[in-house]
Design a protein around this motif. Structure first.
Motif, PDB file in Angstrom:
ATOM      1  N   ARG A 179      43.740  58.022  72.145  1.00  0.00           N
ATOM      2  CA  ARG A 179      44.479  58.330  73.573  1.00  0.00           C
ATOM      3  C   ARG A 179      43.529  59.072  74.204  1.00  0.00           C
ATOM      4  O   ARG A 179      43.347  58.122  75.935  1.00  0.00           O
ATOM      5  CB  ARG A 179      45.563  58.584  73.497  1.00  0.00           C
ATOM      6  CG  ARG A 179      46.828  59.641  74.426  1.00  0.00           C
ATOM      7  CD  ARG A 179      47.770  58.908  73.860  1.00  0.00           C
ATOM      8  NE  ARG A 179      49.007  58.927  75.179  1.00  0.00           N
ATOM      9  CZ  ARG A 179      50.069  59.207  75.338  1.00  0.00           C
ATOM     10  NH1 ARG A 179      50.400  58.861  73.893  1.00  0.00           N
ATOM     11  NH2 ARG A 179      51.062  58.971  76.505  1.00  0.00           N
ATOM     12  N   ASN A 200      42.735  55.017  78.074  1.00  0.00           N
ATOM     13  CA  ASN A 200      43.924  54.353  76.904  1.00  0.00           C
ATOM     14  C   ASN A 200      45.239  54.992  77.077  1.00  0.00           C
ATOM     15  O   ASN A 200      46.104  55.144  76.876  1.00  0.00           O
ATOM     16  CB  ASN A 200      43.579  54.694  75.161  1.00  0.00           C
ATOM     17  CG  ASN A 200      42.821  54.221  74.745  1.00  0.00           C
ATOM     18  OD1 ASN A 200      42.172  52.840  75.450  1.00  0.00           O
ATOM     19  ND2 ASN A 200      41.789  54.249  74.582  1.00  0.00           N
ATOM     20  N   GLU A 201      45.079  56.326  78.084  1.00  0.00           N
ATOM     21  CA  GLU A 201      46.308  56.864  78.270  1.00  0.00           C
ATOM     22  C   GLU A 201      47.279  56.323  78.863  1.00  0.00           C
ATOM     23  O   GLU A 201      48.670  56.798  79.529  1.00  0.00           O
ATOM     24  CB  GLU A 201      45.723  58.359  78.783  1.00  0.00           C
ATOM     25  CG  GLU A 201      45.585  59.576  77.921  1.00  0.00           C
ATOM     26  CD  GLU A 201      45.254  60.420  78.767  1.00  0.00           C
ATOM     27  OE1 GLU A 201      44.939  60.702  80.694  1.00  0.00           O
ATOM     28  OE2 GLU A 201      44.659  61.564  78.221  1.00  0.00           O
ATOM     29  N   ASP A 205      53.240  55.050  75.479  1.00  0.00           N
ATOM     30  CA  ASP A 205      53.134  54.647  74.113  1.00  0.00           C
ATOM     31  C   ASP A 205      52.987  53.605  73.480  1.00  0.00           C
ATOM     32  O   ASP A 205      53.617  53.293  72.422  1.00  0.00           O
ATOM     33  CB  ASP A 205      54.563  55.759  74.252  1.00  0.00           C
ATOM     34  CG  ASP A 205      54.378  57.246  73.462  1.00  0.00           C
ATOM     35  OD1 ASP A 205      53.527  58.252  73.384  1.00  0.00           O
ATOM     36  OD2 ASP A 205      55.422  57.878  73.883  1.00  0.00           O
ATOM     37  N   TYR A 207      50.440  51.635  73.459  1.00  0.00           N
ATOM     38  CA  TYR A 207      48.597  50.894  72.897  1.00  0.00           C
ATOM     39  C   TYR A 207      48.846  50.318  71.750  1.00  0.00           C
ATOM     40  O   TYR A 207      49.428  50.431  70.490  1.00  0.00           O
ATOM     41  CB  TYR A 207      47.714  52.155  72.337  1.00  0.00           C
ATOM     42  CG  TYR A 207      46.507  51.371  72.338  1.00  0.00           C
ATOM     43  CD1 TYR A 207      45.471  50.859  73.534  1.00  0.00           C
ATOM     44  CD2 TYR A 207      45.825  51.551  71.104  1.00  0.00           C
ATOM     45  CE1 TYR A 207      44.305  50.445  73.076  1.00  0.00           C
ATOM     46  CE2 TYR A 207      45.012  50.892  70.920  1.00  0.00           C
ATOM     47  CZ  TYR A 207      44.016  50.138  71.892  1.00  0.00           C
ATOM     48  OH  TYR A 207      42.767  49.356  71.103  1.00  0.00           O
TER      49      TYR A 207
END
Length: 374
Positions: A179, A200-201, A205, A207
């Motif tokens: 993350r 990725n952040e 939730d 991903y």
């Protein structure tokens, strides 16, 4: 006085590291989206598609079945000189070399274990033909190097965690799912970061790791990420541009909203809309794409010469030899699209006399299916 000097040196080094990190991190505004080729998938065809109509030339390569190389599922393939490299998608993901023309088993790269040149988990691999090397990504944190002939050469520790690997021109391309990391990281041959893209952040939730996010392209490496309908070309100099854009029309699930959605909301959006380009493969004649429309798989074929895209519901695509059409997940160095036949499809090929003198049993290795327009 000496303590004060040390503090100044340490502070200076920290500042330099921060500047270097920020210079490697690229924002969306630094990605060139102006020259992307559009795949118009806004309307699906209503008639049946026989794959032989698109691909008059097809040939099949059975992988030799031997106790030394039992392949349950093909995770990835690559080609180098006379070699065909196949990664097993089950167990530890062993990597095998077969003869490119005959499918005869040759050797294995490394082996499961804790010794020199061994691994406990094989995540991915890449081939650098210019160097005559095969790189294995192991335990998401190590890079094992072998000669093309399977000879172990060295192991290097990665300064980050990665799930996928490709290389081009002495440059490494990694997909990272941690993350705090960016999803795409480009490094030089010394594993120093040249550029990184897409934090990725931004997924919150939501991903999801996708299949085959990296593929060698015409001038670099094609890169994809979850629910982004653009396919990007990453180059050895660290630059990134959109190579293709899949236009799904009304009802497209917007990847930019993911950070604001719960998992349940994201699943509801996909159940009602269009999105999730699950496969994208670039061949010399066609690009092959699979996405979902209200959770039904759609096959899209983009004619690169005619610049036309045709979309078919999966149920309308037929292959007279295999029954169900194969997923054209891979491409070889000649630009053929490549699918994999398993189980009953292999039996059909055997009964149709398409496998030459190869024997067949329920334990037979898969068969690679090559498709070409001309």
């Amino acid at each position: 006085m000496r303590t004060k000097k040390y503090k100044i040196v340490i502070l200076s080094l920290l500042c330099l590291n921060l500047i270097f990190t920020q210079s490697c991190t690229k924002s969306a505004s630094e990605i060139d989206n102006t020259n992307a080729i559009t795949l118009d998938c806004t309307k699906a065809e209503s008639d049946t598609l026989r794959l032989s109509r698109l691909f008059p030339l097809r040939f099949f390569l059975p992988l030799e079945t031997t106790e030394r190389a039992l392949v349950g599922q093909v995770a990835k393939i690559a080609f180098a000189d006379s070699l065909l490299l196949v990664q097993d998608g089950q167990s530890t993901g062993n990597l095998y070399a077969f003869h490119r023309q005959t499918g005869r088993y040759l050797w294995q790269y490394g082996a499961p274990g804790h010794g020199r040149g061994e691994y406990t988990q094989l995540n991915d691999f890449a081939v650098n033909e210019a160097q005559g090397r095969v790189y294995l990504l192991a335990e998401r944190s190590r890079l094992l190097a072998y000669g093309l002939d399977g000879t172990y050469e060295e192991t290097r520790d990665l300064p980050f965690f990665a799930t996928n690997l490709e290389c081009s021109g002495g440059t490494f391309f990694f997909v990272c799912d941690e993350r705090p990391s960016h999803n795409l990281r480009i490094t030089d041959r010394e594993l120093k970061t040249v550029a990184e893209y897409f934090p990725n952040e931004a997924y919150g939730d939501n991903y999801v790791r996708i299949l085959h996010p990296l593929q060698k392209g015409d001038h670099g490496v094609l890169y994809r990420r979850y629910l982004d309908n653009r396919i990007y070309e990453a180059r050895p100099d660290g630059s990134l541009s959109a190579a293709y854009e899949v236009d799904l029309g009304d009802g497209t699930v917007d990847a930019d909203r993911l950070e604001q959605l719960s998992k349940a909301e994201r699943k509801a959006d996909l159940a009602e809309g269009k999105g999730h380009v699950k496969y994208f493969t670039e061949g010399s004649d066609y690009c092959f794409c699979v996405y979902f429309d209200q959770e039904r798989p759609q096959f899209a074929f983009h004619d690169r010469a005619g610049e036309q895209t045709r979309v078919y519901d999966f149920a309308l695509v037929q292959d007279s030899l295999l029954g169900e059409p194969p997923l054209l997940e891979f491409a070889d160095t000649q630009g053929n699209l490549v699918g994999v036949a398993y189980g009953s499809a292999v039996r059909r090929l055997f009964e149709a006399g398409q496998l030459g003198g190869a024997e067949y049993s329920e334990d037979s290795n898969p068969v690679l299916c090559f498709y070409r327009k001309k």
